[in-house]
Structures are given as structure tokens and as C-alpha cells.
Design a protein around this motif. Structure first.
Motif, PDB file in Angstrom:
ATOM      1  N   LEU A 146      86.592  73.599  29.668  1.00 18.83           N
ATOM      2  CA  LEU A 146      87.135  73.788  31.014  1.00 18.83           C
ATOM      3  C   LEU A 146      86.303  72.668  31.862  1.00 18.83           C
ATOM      4  O   LEU A 146      85.227  72.619  31.741  1.00 18.83           O
ATOM      5  CB  LEU A 146      86.781  75.201  31.470  1.00 18.83           C
ATOM      6  CG  LEU A 146      87.463  75.329  32.821  1.00 18.83           C
ATOM      7  CD1 LEU A 146      88.908  75.188  32.867  1.00 18.83           C
ATOM      8  CD2 LEU A 146      87.189  76.954  33.144  1.00 18.83           C
ATOM      9  N   ASP A 147      87.179  71.999  32.501  1.00 17.58           N
ATOM     10  CA  ASP A 147      86.811  71.286  33.708  1.00 17.58           C
ATOM     11  C   ASP A 147      86.270  71.962  34.792  1.00 17.58           C
ATOM     12  O   ASP A 147      86.228  73.251  34.783  1.00 17.58           O
ATOM     13  CB  ASP A 147      87.781  69.920  33.901  1.00 17.58           C
ATOM     14  CG  ASP A 147      89.022  70.634  34.720  1.00 17.58           C
ATOM     15  OD1 ASP A 147      89.014  71.788  34.990  1.00 17.58           O
ATOM     16  OD2 ASP A 147      90.207  69.987  34.434  1.00 17.58           O
ATOM     17  N   ASN A 148      85.949  71.386  35.851  1.00 13.58           N
ATOM     18  CA  ASN A 148      85.443  72.019  36.920  1.00 13.58           C
ATOM     19  C   ASN A 148      86.411  72.239  38.120  1.00 13.58           C
ATOM     20  O   ASN A 148      85.991  72.316  39.550  1.00 13.58           O
ATOM     21  CB  ASN A 148      84.225  71.111  37.652  1.00 13.58           C
ATOM     22  CG  ASN A 148      83.147  70.914  36.473  1.00 13.58           C
ATOM     23  OD1 ASN A 148      82.708  71.941  35.923  1.00 13.58           O
ATOM     24  ND2 ASN A 148      82.645  69.849  36.294  1.00 13.58           N
ATOM     25  N   HIS A 149      87.540  72.579  37.801  1.00 15.20           N
ATOM     26  CA  HIS A 149      88.751  72.738  38.968  1.00 15.20           C
ATOM     27  C   HIS A 149      88.796  74.537  38.931  1.00 15.20           C
ATOM     28  O   HIS A 149      89.338  75.030  37.969  1.00 15.20           O
ATOM     29  CB  HIS A 149      89.971  72.296  38.524  1.00 15.20           C
ATOM     30  CG  HIS A 149      89.972  70.731  38.720  1.00 15.20           C
ATOM     31  ND1 HIS A 149      90.007  70.203  40.148  1.00 15.20           N
ATOM     32  CD2 HIS A 149      89.631  69.745  37.734  1.00 15.20           C
ATOM     33  CE1 HIS A 149      90.105  68.908  39.874  1.00 15.20           C
ATOM     34  NE2 HIS A 149      89.863  68.659  38.567  1.00 15.20           N
ATOM     35  N   MET A 150      88.280  75.025  40.071  1.00 11.47           N
ATOM     36  CA  MET A 150      88.120  76.587  40.215  1.00 11.47           C
ATOM     37  C   MET A 150      89.483  77.095  40.142  1.00 11.47           C
ATOM     38  O   MET A 150      89.529  78.339  39.524  1.00 11.47           O
ATOM     39  CB  MET A 150      87.577  76.777  41.558  1.00 11.47           C
ATOM     40  CG  MET A 150      86.121  76.595  41.422  1.00 11.47           C
ATOM     41  SD  MET A 150      84.897  77.250  40.661  1.00 11.47           S
ATOM     42  CE  MET A 150      84.998  78.976  41.525  1.00 11.47           C
ATOM     43  N   GLU A 151      90.486  76.814  40.436  1.00 12.44           N
ATOM     44  CA  GLU A 151      91.871  77.279  40.371  1.00 12.44           C
ATOM     45  C   GLU A 151      92.376  77.709  38.997  1.00 12.44           C
ATOM     46  O   GLU A 151      93.231  78.127  39.091  1.00 12.44           O
ATOM     47  CB  GLU A 151      92.870  76.248  41.165  1.00 12.44           C
ATOM     48  CG  GLU A 151      93.283  75.211  40.577  1.00 12.44           C
ATOM     49  CD  GLU A 151      92.370  74.082  41.009  1.00 12.44           C
ATOM     50  OE1 GLU A 151      92.578  72.688  40.603  1.00 12.44           O
ATOM     51  OE2 GLU A 151      91.314  74.131  41.570  1.00 12.44           O
ATOM     52  N   LEU A 192      82.984  67.007  43.173  1.00 10.66           N
ATOM     53  CA  LEU A 192      83.870  66.460  42.360  1.00 10.66           C
ATOM     54  C   LEU A 192      83.965  64.823  42.385  1.00 10.66           C
ATOM     55  O   LEU A 192      84.299  64.074  41.590  1.00 10.66           O
ATOM     56  CB  LEU A 192      85.133  67.141  42.330  1.00 10.66           C
ATOM     57  CG  LEU A 192      85.293  68.702  41.766  1.00 10.66           C
ATOM     58  CD1 LEU A 192      86.549  69.197  41.996  1.00 10.66           C
ATOM     59  CD2 LEU A 192      84.978  68.583  40.078  1.00 10.66           C
ATOM     60  N   ALA A 193      83.831  64.500  43.595  1.00 12.25           N
ATOM     61  CA  ALA A 193      83.914  63.084  44.052  1.00 12.25           C
ATOM     62  C   ALA A 193      82.701  62.272  43.393  1.00 12.25           C
ATOM     63  O   ALA A 193      82.722  60.951  43.222  1.00 12.25           O
ATOM     64  CB  ALA A 193      83.811  62.686  45.333  1.00 12.25           C
ATOM     65  N   GLN A 194      81.575  62.917  42.778  1.00 13.75           N
ATOM     66  CA  GLN A 194      80.650  62.591  42.188  1.00 13.75           C
ATOM     67  C   GLN A 194      80.737  62.401  40.597  1.00 13.75           C
ATOM     68  O   GLN A 194      80.781  63.466  40.089  1.00 13.75           O
ATOM     69  CB  GLN A 194      79.164  63.156  42.544  1.00 13.75           C
ATOM     70  CG  GLN A 194      78.694  63.274  43.889  1.00 13.75           C
ATOM     71  CD  GLN A 194      77.839  64.245  44.130  1.00 13.75           C
ATOM     72  OE1 GLN A 194      76.511  63.987  43.515  1.00 13.75           O
ATOM     73  NE2 GLN A 194      77.688  64.873  45.176  1.00 13.75           N
ATOM     74  N   PRO A 195      80.999  61.076  39.928  1.00 19.15           N
ATOM     75  CA  PRO A 195      81.427  61.098  38.779  1.00 19.15           C
ATOM     76  C   PRO A 195      80.555  61.819  37.548  1.00 19.15           C
ATOM     77  O   PRO A 195      80.965  62.520  36.573  1.00 19.15           O
ATOM     78  CB  PRO A 195      81.491  59.496  38.488  1.00 19.15           C
ATOM     79  CG  PRO A 195      81.557  59.053  39.744  1.00 19.15           C
ATOM     80  CD  PRO A 195      80.842  59.837  40.642  1.00 19.15           C
ATOM     81  N   HIS A 196      79.181  61.834  37.881  1.00 20.67           N
ATOM     82  CA  HIS A 196      78.255  62.486  36.860  1.00 20.67           C
ATOM     83  C   HIS A 196      78.548  64.128  36.837  1.00 20.67           C
ATOM     84  O   HIS A 196      78.267  64.638  35.837  1.00 20.67           O
ATOM     85  CB  HIS A 196      76.767  62.149  36.807  1.00 20.67           C
ATOM     86  CG  HIS A 196      76.314  62.584  38.130  1.00 20.67           C
ATOM     87  ND1 HIS A 196      76.322  62.255  39.509  1.00 20.67           N
ATOM     88  CD2 HIS A 196      75.489  63.750  38.282  1.00 20.67           C
ATOM     89  CE1 HIS A 196      75.743  63.012  40.518  1.00 20.67           C
ATOM     90  NE2 HIS A 196      75.121  63.906  39.659  1.00 20.67           N
ATOM     91  N   LEU A 197      78.867  64.736  38.087  1.00 23.98           N
ATOM     92  CA  LEU A 197      79.046  65.839  38.110  1.00 23.98           C
ATOM     93  C   LEU A 197      80.433  66.265  37.937  1.00 23.98           C
ATOM     94  O   LEU A 197      80.918  67.192  36.992  1.00 23.98           O
ATOM     95  CB  LEU A 197      78.818  66.646  39.546  1.00 23.98           C
ATOM     96  CG  LEU A 197      77.518  66.532  40.298  1.00 23.98           C
ATOM     97  CD1 LEU A 197      77.392  67.016  41.448  1.00 23.98           C
ATOM     98  CD2 LEU A 197      76.659  67.066  39.326  1.00 23.98           C
TER      99      LEU A 197
END
Length: 320
Positions: free
Chosen positions: A141-146, A214-219
């Protein structure tokens, strides 16, 4: 989605009702448990916010009445300072969460949004996985909470009807909490202090904080991995994030009423109520939760069942 608000204080009841209504939801309001129970039976709301201390029928008795009628309704108890023991008793009786007074819209709206997501993604399809002896799969899963409620609904679908109906909602909420923790505090490296500051800053403060991370590519490139296995004994989920981990030995005890006031470990606190074991592994960026499954009834040998209860079955529940 219908939401029922119950409180004997007119000002707080109106604040809750108008705040939730402003987000586009249908709101029902009641001044005590008796009136609320009549509304509940007539309108069947999906989500309930109820005060604990009320005349005629208090929040605990109202909660018990709800659970006698419906195990799937999400119930959030609203507690005041000094009511920590009542909050713990409510969780034992089947409440899904708590909200402590005084609270702001910044604390209320994320709670409503979280449970609205769970309700919206409940499957209405016939589950057909009940004869599986063992199954396993892995999700990434990616980091989109929705997306978390949708992922959890997919995870629950894999269990078929193995988990009893009156326990499924609790397991679903526990998984939402743990996966959200893995994204927020693990992959996005948001501390509890940063989260609280963002929530208090504005109504969309936490969403803005998510977007900044999320604007930080490494995160943004990090993933949450969920490894699921099910056999005849248990369902097991292992949730792994790509953060640096944390010292899980410092987590507050879930049995201490004072910890109801602390935001630290809230999701883990709630998850512990719904799983038979919660174990942190390695550096703390991996958590394994296990839900034991009911044993199938033994084949009948023609003899009448014994009328004596087992010691475990006859042991009374501990006093709150």
C-alpha cells in the motif's frame, strides 16, 4: 450516512449535531438514552456519538441496548474529565472509540471521516470463502490515507465468515488504526506532537501535513506491506512500514485509565481491544496481530451434552 448524537447538555448536543451536519451527513439528536434508543430502533443510524452521564438511561446502558440489537453500528462514547473508568467499561461493553470533552471540530472531523470511510466500504456481497483451509497473500500500500478503509475491507473479505459477526467490526477498526499508524508515524515520520499541532492549527491541518510529507520523494516512495495468513486456528496480519521504527516498550499500558487522555499510542490502544495478541517486531516498524477463530463444534457421538459449564465459561468478567 445517518449519525445519532446523544447528550443531555443542549449546548454540546447542538454543537455536535451542527458540526457533523456541516460535513454533509444526516444527523439525529436525542437528550438521553431512552429517547436515543427509540430513534435508534426507528432510524437505524450507522454511527452513534453518545455521552456517558445522562438521566433516565445513561450511555453505558444505551450502549448495551445497541449491542443487543446490532453489533455493526459504530459507537463513540463522549467522556468528561474524571470519567476514565467509565470509558474503559464502555470499551469492554463494545464501544468502538471515545472522544474526550472538551473537544474541537479539529478533533471531531477526522474521527467522523475515518468511520464514514469504514461504513462506506462495507461489502454487501455474499462472502464465499468459508471452506478455505489455509490461505495467505501479501498487499503493498502507498501512503494515501483515504485508501486505508478500502484496503481493510479487502482484507476482511479474505476472512469469509471465519470471524464471528459480532467481532468483525472491532477487527476492521483495529486494522484501520494500525495501518494508519504505519503510514503516518512510520513512513511519513509524523510524530504525535506534530499531528496534534496540525490538528489544532486548522480543520485541514492534518491533511496539509500529509501533503507536505508526500511532497518529499524519499517519504512518498515508501510502502506499507500487509502479510495475511488464515488457517483453522487464527487470522494473522503482519503490517510493516519502511520507517525507522520506535521503542514499543515505552507504549502506555492499555489497562491504565490515565492513558485515555494521551494521544500517544491511541490507535494501538484501541487495536489491543480487538485482537488476541499484538506483537511488535524488530525495530518497531513491524506489528503482528492475531485473531483466534472459534473452534468448530465437535462431531456428535450420540451422547447428551454435559450440563456443567467449564471453569473458563463460569468465571465472571473482571469488575471495571
Amino acid at each position: 450516512m445517518k449519525i445519532l448524537v446523544v447528550d443531555d447538555e443542549p449546548s454540546l448536543r447542538e454543537f455536535l449535531a451542527e458540526s457533523i451536519r456541516s460535513q454533509g451527513y444526516e444527523v439525529l439528536a436525542a437528550c438521553d438514552g431512552c429517547e436515543a434508543l427509540e430513534l435508534f430502533e426507528a432510524q437505524n443510524p450507522e454511527l452513534v456519538f453518545s455521552d456517558i452521564r445522562m438521566p433516565r438511561m445513561d450511555g453505558l446502558d444505551f450502549l448495551s441496548a445497541i449491542r443487543d440489537r446490532n453489533r455493526e453500528t459504530i459507537v463513540v462514547l463522549v467522556t468528561g474529565l474524571g470519567n476514565e473508568e467509565f470509558a474503559l467499561e464502555a470499551l469492554r461493553r463494545g464501544a468502538n472509540d471515545f472522544l474526550r470533552k472538551p473537544f474541537t471540530q479539529q478533533a471531531l472531523f477526522p474521527l467522523v471521516e475515518k468511520y464514514a470511510g469504514i461504513i462506506a466500504t462495507r461489502s454487501r456481497l455474499q462472502e464465499t470463502l468459508n471452506f478455505i483451509v489455509r490461505r495467505s497473500f501479501v498487499m503493498s500500500l502507498d501512503n494515501h490515507m483515504e485508501r486505508v478503509p478500502i484496503v481493510v475491507q479487502r482484507l476482511m473479505l479474505e476472512t469469509g465468515e471465519a470471524i464471528p459477526a459480532d467481532q468483525r467490526l472491532g477487527v476492521r477498526i483495529g486494522l484501520v488504526e494500525l495501518i494508519a499508524n504505519a503510514i503516518e508515524h512510520g513512513n511519513l515520520e509524523i510524530t504525535y506532537e506534530e499531528k496534534m499541532a496540525a490538528m489544532n492549527a486548522s480543520l485541514d491541518g492534518i491533511q496539509n501535513l500529509h501533503q507536505q510529507r508526500l511532497a518529499q520523494p524519499h517519504l512518498a516512495a515508501r510502502r506499507v506491506t500487509i502479510d495475511f495468513t488464515m488457517d483453522s486456528e487464527a487470522c494473522t496480519w503482519t503490517i510493516t512500514d519502511e520507517g525507522s521504527g520506535f521503542d514499543w516498550t515505552l507504549l502506555p499500558s492499555p489497562l491504565d485509565p490515565e492513558n485515555l487522555e494521551h494521544p500517544n499510542g491511541r490507535g494501538i490502544f484501541l487495536a489491543r481491544l480487538h485482537f488476541d495478541s499484538v506483537d511488535f517486531l524488530g525495530a518497531g516498524n513491524q506489528v503482528r496481530v492475531r485473531k483466534l477463530l472459534p473452534r468448530p463444534p465437535a462431531a456428535s457421538d450420540g451422547k447428551p451434552a454435559s450440563s456443567s459449564a467449564s471453569p473458563a465459561a463460569s468465571t465472571p468478567a473482571p469488575a471495571p
